[in-house]
Motif scaffolding. Structure first.
Motif, PDB file in Angstrom:
ATOM      1  N   ILE A  14       0.792  -1.396   0.104  1.00 46.71           N
ATOM      2  CA  ILE A  14      -0.460   0.343   0.111  1.00 46.71           C
ATOM      3  C   ILE A  14       0.983   1.048   0.117  1.00 46.71           C
ATOM      4  O   ILE A  14       2.091   1.660   0.607  1.00 46.71           O
ATOM      5  CB  ILE A  14      -1.204  -0.130   1.295  1.00 46.71           C
ATOM      6  CG1 ILE A  14      -1.570  -1.058   0.879  1.00 46.71           C
ATOM      7  CG2 ILE A  14      -1.425   1.063   1.291  1.00 46.71           C
ATOM      8  CD1 ILE A  14      -2.706  -1.876   2.917  1.00 46.71           C
ATOM      9  N   PRO A  15       1.081   1.550  -1.030  1.00 45.01           N
ATOM     10  CA  PRO A  15       1.243   3.271  -0.903  1.00 45.01           C
ATOM     11  C   PRO A  15       0.857   4.703   0.268  1.00 45.01           C
ATOM     12  O   PRO A  15       0.229   4.758  -0.007  1.00 45.01           O
ATOM     13  CB  PRO A  15       1.099   3.510  -2.920  1.00 45.01           C
ATOM     14  CG  PRO A  15      -0.107   3.395  -2.999  1.00 45.01           C
ATOM     15  CD  PRO A  15      -0.261   1.819  -2.209  1.00 45.01           C
ATOM     16  N   ILE A  16       2.016   5.098   0.349  1.00 47.45           N
ATOM     17  CA  ILE A  16       2.220   5.890   1.511  1.00 47.45           C
ATOM     18  C   ILE A  16       2.947   6.982   0.915  1.00 47.45           C
ATOM     19  O   ILE A  16       4.374   6.717   0.505  1.00 47.45           O
ATOM     20  CB  ILE A  16       2.745   5.691   2.943  1.00 47.45           C
ATOM     21  CG1 ILE A  16       1.503   4.661   3.110  1.00 47.45           C
ATOM     22  CG2 ILE A  16       2.737   6.840   3.534  1.00 47.45           C
ATOM     23  CD1 ILE A  16       0.760   4.659   3.765  1.00 47.45           C
ATOM     24  N   LEU A  17       2.882   8.325   0.556  1.00 43.71           N
ATOM     25  CA  LEU A  17       3.180   9.341   0.036  1.00 43.71           C
ATOM     26  C   LEU A  17       3.908  10.252   0.887  1.00 43.71           C
ATOM     27  O   LEU A  17       2.659  11.087   2.024  1.00 43.71           O
ATOM     28  CB  LEU A  17       1.950  10.056  -0.921  1.00 43.71           C
ATOM     29  CG  LEU A  17       2.962  11.487  -1.800  1.00 43.71           C
ATOM     30  CD1 LEU A  17       4.433  10.945  -1.908  1.00 43.71           C
ATOM     31  CD2 LEU A  17       2.778  12.632  -2.536  1.00 43.71           C
ATOM     32  N   ALA A  18       5.921  10.099   1.389  1.00 47.18           N
ATOM     33  CA  ALA A  18       5.432  11.232   2.245  1.00 47.18           C
ATOM     34  C   ALA A  18       6.869  12.853   1.608  1.00 47.18           C
ATOM     35  O   ALA A  18       7.157  12.748   0.758  1.00 47.18           O
ATOM     36  CB  ALA A  18       7.083  10.570   2.830  1.00 47.18           C
ATOM     37  N   VAL A  19       6.061  13.763   1.676  1.00 44.52           N
ATOM     38  CA  VAL A  19       6.615  14.997   0.848  1.00 44.52           C
ATOM     39  C   VAL A  19       7.425  15.401   1.548  1.00 44.52           C
ATOM     40  O   VAL A  19       6.214  16.344   3.069  1.00 44.52           O
ATOM     41  CB  VAL A  19       5.282  15.797   0.385  1.00 44.52           C
ATOM     42  CG1 VAL A  19       6.298  17.271  -0.207  1.00 44.52           C
ATOM     43  CG2 VAL A  19       4.255  14.886  -0.559  1.00 44.52           C
TER      44      VAL A  19
END
Length: 86
Positions: A14-19
């Motif tokens: 499951i992708p988690i986007l971290a900026v």
């Protein structure tokens, strides 16, 4: 790692986007998610994050509001108003 490679999601995770513009913070998130069903997709700027959102639909976004020289609040508002991410 190239930007296009960073945005390749593993179909089994499951992708988690971290900026975040701090490499140490990204490394900490990678360590936290290691061995879990979540895959960290890292973006060092809001521009990179926008390109990532064209390719993936993350389950969550972790956003550093204090990005150097960035409009993180604007990115947050825009993301909340996108059909796919609200």
């Amino acid at each position: 790692m190239s930007e296009s490679r960073r945005h390749l999601a593993d179909a089994h995770r499951i992708p988690i986007l971290a900026v975040d513009d701090e490499p140490a913070d990204i490394l900490n998130l990678e360590r936290i998610l290691a061995g879990t069903r979540y895959q960290l997709i890292a973006a060092r700027s809001t521009a990179q994050a926008k390109r990532a959102l064209e390719r993936i639909l993350p389950a969550a976004i972790v956003l550093d509001i204090m990005l150097e020289g960035e409009e993180a609040w604007r990115f947050l508002i825009d993301t909340k108003h996108r059909e796919a991410t609200h």
